[in-house]
Design a protein around this motif. Structure first.
Motif, short mmCIF file in Angstrom:
data_model
loop_
_atom_site.label_atom_id
_atom_site.label_comp_id
_atom_site.label_asym_id
_atom_site.label_seq_id
_atom_site.Cartn_x
_atom_site.Cartn_y
_atom_site.Cartn_z
N TYR A 1 31.45 33.22 15.58
CA TYR A 1 30.41 32.25 16.24
C TYR A 1 30.02 32.68 17.39
CZ TYR A 1 34.24 29.28 17.75
OH TYR A 1 35.30 28.80 18.44
N GLN A 2 28.86 32.45 17.92
CA GLN A 2 28.79 32.41 19.45
C GLN A 2 28.37 31.31 19.95
OE1 GLN A 2 25.53 35.46 19.78
NE2 GLN A 2 26.99 37.17 19.94
N SER B 1 31.52 35.33 22.37
CA SER B 1 31.71 35.26 20.80
C SER B 1 33.16 34.99 20.34
CB SER B 1 31.22 36.73 20.40
OG SER B 1 30.00 36.76 20.67
N ASN C 1 23.53 29.53 17.68
CA ASN C 1 22.42 29.85 17.43
C ASN C 1 22.47 30.49 16.25
OD1 ASN C 1 24.05 31.88 18.02
ND2 ASN C 1 23.00 32.83 19.59
N ASP C 2 22.66 29.96 15.20
CA ASP C 2 22.70 30.64 13.63
C ASP C 2 23.60 31.79 13.67
OD1 ASP C 2 21.89 30.32 11.19
OD2 ASP C 2 20.56 31.98 11.35
N SER C 3 24.81 31.56 14.45
CA SER C 3 25.95 32.82 14.58
C SER C 3 27.03 32.53 13.54
CB SER C 3 25.96 33.31 15.83
OG SER C 3 26.66 32.18 16.68
N HIS C 4 27.24 31.50 13.32
CA HIS C 4 28.33 30.92 12.59
C HIS C 4 28.44 31.61 11.11
CE1 HIS C 4 30.73 28.10 10.40
NE2 HIS C 4 31.65 28.21 11.35
N ARG C 5 29.52 32.21 11.09
CA ARG C 5 29.75 33.04 9.69
C ARG C 5 31.55 32.49 9.30
NH1 ARG C 5 25.22 33.28 10.05
NH2 ARG C 5 23.83 35.27 10.43
#
Length: 102
Positions: A8-9, A49, A84-88
């Motif tokens: 994630y960021q 990140s 910012n929708d970066s969570h994986r």
């Protein structure tokens, strides 16, 4: 064995707080049986990140760790910081490994 990688960021202004939150749950993890899990956290060169790499002996150990109060607080604060929708979250299948850096 269960292996998971989470990336994630976060916003630059939340980096130091995120690091403090991470250290809090890592400190609490010291109370757990370290022979049943491994948890590593990294920050990439961009400084915003983060990568969490974890391995668990079984689902019971994973659930125990994920329900630690400080870990849940970390997740909540991280999520509320404005990801910012970066969570994986990715489940990894082990092929093999060598070495033991400790």
């Amino acid at each position: 064995m269960i292996s998971v990688i989470v990336t994630y960021q976060i916003k630059p202004e939340f980096v130091e707080q995120n690091k403090e939150n991470i250290q809090a749950f890592l400190n609490d993890f010291e109370q757990l049986d370290a022979s049943k899990f491994k948890y590593n956290v990294f920050v990439k060169e961009d400084g915003v990140s983060f990568v969490h790499y974890s391995q668990y002996s079984d689902e019971e150990m994973q659930n125990m760790l994920l329900n630690i109060k400080s870990f849940k607080a970390f997740q909540q604060m991280r999520d509320e910081s404005g990801l910012n929708d970066s969570h994986r979250v990715e489940i990894l299948q082990s092929i093999g490994s060598k070495g033991n850096l400790g």
